[in-house]
Design a protein around this motif. Structure first.
Motif, PDB file in Angstrom:
ATOM      1  N   TYR A  11     -33.791   1.375  31.847  1.00 19.83           N
ATOM      2  CA  TYR A  11     -33.550   0.243  31.007  1.00 19.83           C
ATOM      3  C   TYR A  11     -34.692  -0.852  30.860  1.00 19.83           C
ATOM      4  CZ  TYR A  11     -28.544   1.525  30.530  1.00 19.83           C
ATOM      5  OH  TYR A  11     -27.659   2.114  30.246  1.00 19.83           O
ATOM      6  N   LEU A  12     -35.424  -0.887  32.090  1.00 17.56           N
ATOM      7  CA  LEU A  12     -36.605  -1.862  32.112  1.00 17.56           C
ATOM      8  C   LEU A  12     -37.515  -1.588  30.726  1.00 17.56           C
ATOM      9  CD1 LEU A  12     -37.005  -2.662  35.713  1.00 17.56           C
ATOM     10  CD2 LEU A  12     -35.820  -3.882  33.939  1.00 17.56           C
ATOM     11  N   LYS A  13     -37.632  -0.288  30.467  1.00 18.02           N
ATOM     12  CA  LYS A  13     -38.501   0.256  29.368  1.00 18.02           C
ATOM     13  C   LYS A  13     -38.562  -0.761  28.212  1.00 18.02           C
ATOM     14  CE  LYS A  13     -40.080   4.318  27.050  1.00 18.02           C
ATOM     15  NZ  LYS A  13     -39.846   5.708  26.994  1.00 18.02           N
ATOM     16  N   TYR A  14     -37.512  -0.923  27.866  1.00 15.26           N
ATOM     17  CA  TYR A  14     -37.191  -1.920  26.748  1.00 15.26           C
ATOM     18  C   TYR A  14     -36.905  -3.223  26.758  1.00 15.26           C
ATOM     19  CZ  TYR A  14     -36.096   3.067  25.826  1.00 15.26           C
ATOM     20  OH  TYR A  14     -35.885   4.386  25.789  1.00 15.26           O
ATOM     21  N   ILE A  15     -37.683  -3.913  27.900  1.00 11.93           N
ATOM     22  CA  ILE A  15     -37.484  -5.309  28.192  1.00 11.93           C
ATOM     23  C   ILE A  15     -39.189  -5.513  28.380  1.00 11.93           C
ATOM     24  CG2 ILE A  15     -36.853  -6.970  29.452  1.00 11.93           C
ATOM     25  CD1 ILE A  15     -34.647  -5.481  30.516  1.00 11.93           C
ATOM     26  N   THR A  16     -39.527  -6.602  27.899  1.00  8.69           N
ATOM     27  CA  THR A  16     -41.042  -7.243  28.138  1.00  8.69           C
ATOM     28  C   THR A  16     -41.348  -7.268  29.713  1.00  8.69           C
ATOM     29  OG1 THR A  16     -40.266  -9.473  28.430  1.00  8.69           O
ATOM     30  CG2 THR A  16     -40.799  -8.764  26.053  1.00  8.69           C
ATOM     31  N   THR A  17     -42.894  -6.828  29.465  1.00  5.99           N
ATOM     32  CA  THR A  17     -43.339  -6.553  30.908  1.00  5.99           C
ATOM     33  C   THR A  17     -43.280  -7.967  31.731  1.00  5.99           C
ATOM     34  OG1 THR A  17     -45.017  -5.462  29.922  1.00  5.99           O
ATOM     35  CG2 THR A  17     -45.679  -6.051  32.175  1.00  5.99           C
ATOM     36  N   GLU A  18     -43.415  -9.040  31.082  1.00  7.81           N
ATOM     37  CA  GLU A  18     -43.280 -10.405  32.086  1.00  7.81           C
ATOM     38  C   GLU A  18     -41.858 -10.449  32.465  1.00  7.81           C
ATOM     39  OE1 GLU A  18     -44.585 -10.134  28.830  1.00  7.81           O
ATOM     40  OE2 GLU A  18     -46.445 -10.432  29.030  1.00  7.81           O
ATOM     41  N   ILE A  40     -29.213  -3.510  26.064  1.00  7.21           N
ATOM     42  CA  ILE A  40     -28.353  -2.513  25.933  1.00  7.21           C
ATOM     43  C   ILE A  40     -28.317  -1.980  24.348  1.00  7.21           C
ATOM     44  CG2 ILE A  40     -26.163  -1.395  26.116  1.00  7.21           C
ATOM     45  CD1 ILE A  40     -25.746  -2.937  28.779  1.00  7.21           C
ATOM     46  N   LYS A  41     -28.095  -3.043  23.355  1.00 12.63           N
ATOM     47  CA  LYS A  41     -27.756  -2.701  21.904  1.00 12.63           C
ATOM     48  C   LYS A  41     -29.172  -2.354  21.408  1.00 12.63           C
ATOM     49  CE  LYS A  41     -24.136  -5.638  20.800  1.00 12.63           C
ATOM     50  NZ  LYS A  41     -23.888  -7.041  19.937  1.00 12.63           N
ATOM     51  N   GLU A  42     -30.229  -2.659  21.773  1.00 10.35           N
ATOM     52  CA  GLU A  42     -31.633  -2.265  21.315  1.00 10.35           C
ATOM     53  C   GLU A  42     -31.810  -0.757  21.759  1.00 10.35           C
ATOM     54  OE1 GLU A  42     -34.838  -4.913  22.693  1.00 10.35           O
ATOM     55  OE2 GLU A  42     -33.725  -6.520  21.700  1.00 10.35           O
ATOM     56  N   LEU A  43     -31.302  -0.506  22.917  1.00  6.30           N
ATOM     57  CA  LEU A  43     -31.363   0.935  23.409  1.00  6.30           C
ATOM     58  C   LEU A  43     -30.629   1.830  22.598  1.00  6.30           C
ATOM     59  CD1 LEU A  43     -32.265   3.105  25.572  1.00  6.30           C
ATOM     60  CD2 LEU A  43     -30.136   2.258  26.861  1.00  6.30           C
ATOM     61  N   LYS A  44     -29.390   1.504  22.217  1.00  7.00           N
ATOM     62  CA  LYS A  44     -28.588   2.296  21.354  1.00  7.00           C
ATOM     63  C   LYS A  44     -29.239   2.318  20.127  1.00  7.00           C
ATOM     64  CE  LYS A  44     -24.386   1.261  23.891  1.00  7.00           C
ATOM     65  NZ  LYS A  44     -22.955   0.804  23.832  1.00  7.00           N
ATOM     66  N   LEU A  45     -29.625   1.205  19.530  1.00 12.58           N
ATOM     67  CA  LEU A  45     -30.359   1.393  18.277  1.00 12.58           C
ATOM     68  C   LEU A  45     -31.590   2.492  17.979  1.00 12.58           C
ATOM     69  CD1 LEU A  45     -30.439  -2.333  16.961  1.00 12.58           C
ATOM     70  CD2 LEU A  45     -28.974  -0.500  16.177  1.00 12.58           C
ATOM     71  N   TYR A  46     -32.144   2.303  19.248  1.00 15.35           N
ATOM     72  CA  TYR A  46     -33.494   3.126  19.279  1.00 15.35           C
ATOM     73  C   TYR A  46     -33.055   4.545  19.543  1.00 15.35           C
ATOM     74  CZ  TYR A  46     -37.629   5.343  21.394  1.00 15.35           C
ATOM     75  OH  TYR A  46     -38.781   6.079  21.757  1.00 15.35           O
ATOM     76  N   TYR A 200     -25.326   3.361  13.239  1.00 10.09           N
ATOM     77  CA  TYR A 200     -26.647   2.340  13.412  1.00 10.09           C
ATOM     78  C   TYR A 200     -26.128   0.776  12.969  1.00 10.09           C
ATOM     79  CZ  TYR A 200     -31.210   0.052  12.536  1.00 10.09           C
ATOM     80  OH  TYR A 200     -32.201  -0.721  12.330  1.00 10.09           O
ATOM     81  N   LEU A 201     -25.195   0.742  11.742  1.00  7.56           N
ATOM     82  CA  LEU A 201     -24.754  -0.631  11.711  1.00  7.56           C
ATOM     83  C   LEU A 201     -23.715  -1.089  12.405  1.00  7.56           C
ATOM     84  CD1 LEU A 201     -24.205  -0.076   7.724  1.00  7.56           C
ATOM     85  CD2 LEU A 201     -25.589  -1.766   9.045  1.00  7.56           C
ATOM     86  N   LYS A 202     -23.135  -0.212  13.082  1.00  4.29           N
ATOM     87  CA  LYS A 202     -22.069  -0.738  14.155  1.00  4.29           C
ATOM     88  C   LYS A 202     -22.674  -1.388  15.332  1.00  4.29           C
ATOM     89  CE  LYS A 202     -18.259   2.629  13.424  1.00  4.29           C
ATOM     90  NZ  LYS A 202     -17.876   3.954  13.845  1.00  4.29           N
ATOM     91  N   LYS A 203     -23.934  -0.771  15.881  1.00  2.46           N
ATOM     92  CA  LYS A 203     -24.726  -1.381  16.630  1.00  2.46           C
ATOM     93  C   LYS A 203     -25.479  -2.454  16.636  1.00  2.46           C
ATOM     94  CE  LYS A 203     -23.058   2.038  19.555  1.00  2.46           C
ATOM     95  NZ  LYS A 203     -22.361   2.660  18.283  1.00  2.46           N
ATOM     96  N   LEU A 204     -25.693  -2.645  15.139  1.00  2.75           N
ATOM     97  CA  LEU A 204     -26.789  -3.633  14.687  1.00  2.75           C
ATOM     98  C   LEU A 204     -25.877  -5.124  14.641  1.00  2.75           C
ATOM     99  CD1 LEU A 204     -29.595  -3.604  13.467  1.00  2.75           C
ATOM    100  CD2 LEU A 204     -28.613  -3.747  11.253  1.00  2.75           C
TER     101      LEU A 204
END
Length: 593
Positions: A11-18, A40-46, A200-204
């Motif tokens: 999960y951390l892979k999709y969050i900024t390094t800082e 989590i939503k960004e992960l599902k969209l990806y 995709y639209l459901k998760k957006l």
């Protein structure tokens, strides 16, 4: 917990390094609090975008196989004059343009966007830009049925055409799939875009800048998918027709785009002459019913078509049989079948699809005079009668055997069936018929008018009056308690509700005797070794009749009717329970006229 920690790193892979360096987790509760819904939503969209890219790559590979391998090889051979070039063009339509669009525009656009996902996490804008080009699929889908017909036709007509296709299909790139299977992929692709974009639209998020573009592209793709879905259903139906074609050993006219499979399955067919049964396979199409019998073969053909019954004019009748449950009757112009389903639900399913197909549910098995010779009748079984249904003479194994009239289905003796007439349902061939049907079919005289002035006798009343029985069913009967009982078919007709008629069988047209019930005493026989608790008797002076029912319930039903009749009251019709037709009022066949 290393396993759980590994998923956290995922999960951390999709969050900024800082943000990642700032987290210090002591337990799972802290992790739950720290991870909000946005990552989590960004992960599902990806994941949805990644699936779109991966399936697009595989799809382009299939398009390359269709365009650059199958189409190219066949075009080269057609250039030699082996078969017309127009045939190849007719089969592959505009697959070349579709391949170019996906390999040079849509796939590169998706690959570029996914490589820039960290800075530009959206796909709606790309699809909105390129979705209008999906309209080219309309031409491919419209031509799809014609392409399948051409392909089948030329694989049978040209040995070289067939050899090229078989050679390519044997290659590893084809994955053991046929050309027809690969040609279905473009038809299935557009609905796949629609499904992924809806997800995709459901998760957006509602306020996401990509929403308007994604919704715009969905509207365009949905219009294209409508045509594709229709073609998919046709292809699935065509596949099923091919399976049935092979199962029946190449039965002609099965693989036809106008044929639509409605229902198929194993079922029992009851014999016309007796109560034996055999397992058959029924296949119901929109235009015909196939009655098939098993063929004992380990490979290839599994069934042989015994009869085709046209759906036009087909009727369905719910029936009840004492020996066999879940029965129903299908009556067509060519054949009448009495069938036994595996369960009540299976019976209802067959009746439902048949009725919905033609809207014809028969409420009785009365054979109409105007249908005589035009529709195959239901044969009365041998064990349902003890006498000829025309001359009323008793049958015997030597001098008066049973025969069936092919026009009305009645059981008659040899004298009453010594006639032949052409029947339309059997291709106007001459068939054995009874004398009454012969006169009707040939028009030589009206068989419903008596030949002489002789009136019908008091016993000459058919056992089953069409819907007019107050009560009817089997009872054991005797007039002497010291002698064994005889199983008889008992009827109290509505037109003569104070008289009990006794017949040898349910379809007899003449009673063995009658009992005028008025004035009789009804007595419940005491339980003894000679008489079970389901017995009762009728007594009047020196006349005594002993009866025994099959169950206590049936006994009470008969007593309820007879007790009213003996005092002159008109009894009401007793409606039987489902499946108990043999002991209640029901509809039957017409009399012998």
């Amino acid at each position: 917990d290393p396993v759980f920690f590994h998923s956290v790193k995922h999960y951390l892979k999709y969050i900024t390094t800082e943000t990642c360096h700032a987290f210090r987790f002591n337990n799972r509760e802290e992790i739950t609090c720290c991870f909000q819904q946005e990552p989590i939503k960004e992960l599902k969209l990806y994941k949805i975008a990644s699936e779109l890219l991966q399936t697009e790559r595989a799809y382009v590979t299939r398009l390359h196989l269709l365009d650059q391998v199958f189409c190219t090889k066949l075009t080269e051979e057609a250039g030699k004059g082996t078969f017309p070039v127009e045939v190849v063009k007719g089969i592959f339509s505009n697959v070349g343009s579709i391949h170019t669009f996906h390999s040079q525009f849509l796939l590169p656009g998706l690959e570029t966007r996914m490589s820039q996902w960290d800075s530009t996490p959206r796909i709606g804008d790309i699809l909105a830009q390129l979705a209008p080009f999906l309209r080219m699929y309309a031409e491919y889908v419209k031509n799809f049925d014609n392409a399948m017909d051409l392909l089948k036709q030329w694989m049978e007509r040209s040995a070289q055409f067939n050899a090229i296709i078989q050679d390519i299909q044997s290659q590893e790139a084809c994955g053991n799939l046929t050309l027809q299977h690969h040609m279905l992929e473009p038809v299935q692709r557009v609905p796949r875009y629609e499904m992924l974009l809806k997800d995709y639209l459901k998760k957006l998020p509602e306020d996401d800048p990509d929403r308007s573009q994604a919704e715009k592209s969905l509207n365009i793709i949905s219009m294209a998918a409508t045509h594709s879905n229709t073609a998919i259903r046709k292809m699935e139906n065509l596949k099923k027709l091919m399976e049935i074609y092979e199962m029946l050993g190449g039965e002609e006219d099965i693989v036809n785009p106008s044929n639509e499979l409605i229902k198929e399955g194993q079922i029992l067919k009851l014999a016309a002459r007796n109560t034996s049964s055999m397992e058959i396979y029924l296949i119901l199409f929109n235009n015909m019913l196939l009655y098939c019998v098993p063929k004992f073969s380990l490979v290839g053909q599994r069934f042989t078509v015994r009869t085709r019954v046209g759906v036009e004019g087909m009727k369905v009748l719910e029936t009840s049989n004492d020996d066999y449950p879940h029965t129903f009757q299908v009556s067509g112009k060519e054949r009448t079948l009495e069938l036994q389903a595996s369960s009540e639900q299976d019976k209802e399913d067959w009746i439902k699809v048949s009725v919905l197909l033609r809207g014809n549910l028969m409420c009785s098995c009365v054979f109409q005079k105007e249908e005589l010779g035009k529709r195959a009748p239901r044969w009365i079984r041998d064990n349902e009668v003890t006498m000829c249904m025309k001359c009323k003479e008793p049958f015997n194994p030597l001098t008066r055997r049973r025969h069936h009239c092919r026009a009305c289905g009645y059981v008659v003796c040899y004298k009453c069936s010594d006639y032949k007439a052409s029947l339309r349902y059997d291709g106007n061939k001459l068939n054995k018929v009874c004398k009454d049907c012969y006169f009707i079919l040939t028009g030589r005289m009206d068989a419903e008018e008596p030949v002489s002035g002789k009136k019908r006798g008091i016993l000459e009343v058919p056992a089953q009056v069409s819907g007019n029985s107050v009560l009817c069913g089997f009872l054991q009967h005797s007039t002497d308690r010291t002698k064994p009982c005889q199983r008889v078919w008992c009827v109290i007709p509505q037109h003569d509700a104070l008289v009990l008629y006794l017949y040898g069988a349910p379809q007899d047209v003449k009673a063995q005797c009658t009992i005028p019930l008025l004035g009789y005493q009804v007595e419940d026989v005491q339980r003894s070794l000679d008489h079970p608790p389901t017995s009762f008797r009728l007594r009047q002076s020196k006349s005594v009749h002993y009866f025994t029912a099959d169950t206590e319930e049936v006994k009470l039903r008969w007593l309820g009717v007879i007790c009213k009749a003996v005092i002159g009251e008109m009894p009401e019709c007793q409606t039987p329970d489902d499946g108990d037709l043999a002991n209640g009022c029901h509809e039957g066949v017409p009399d012998g006229s």
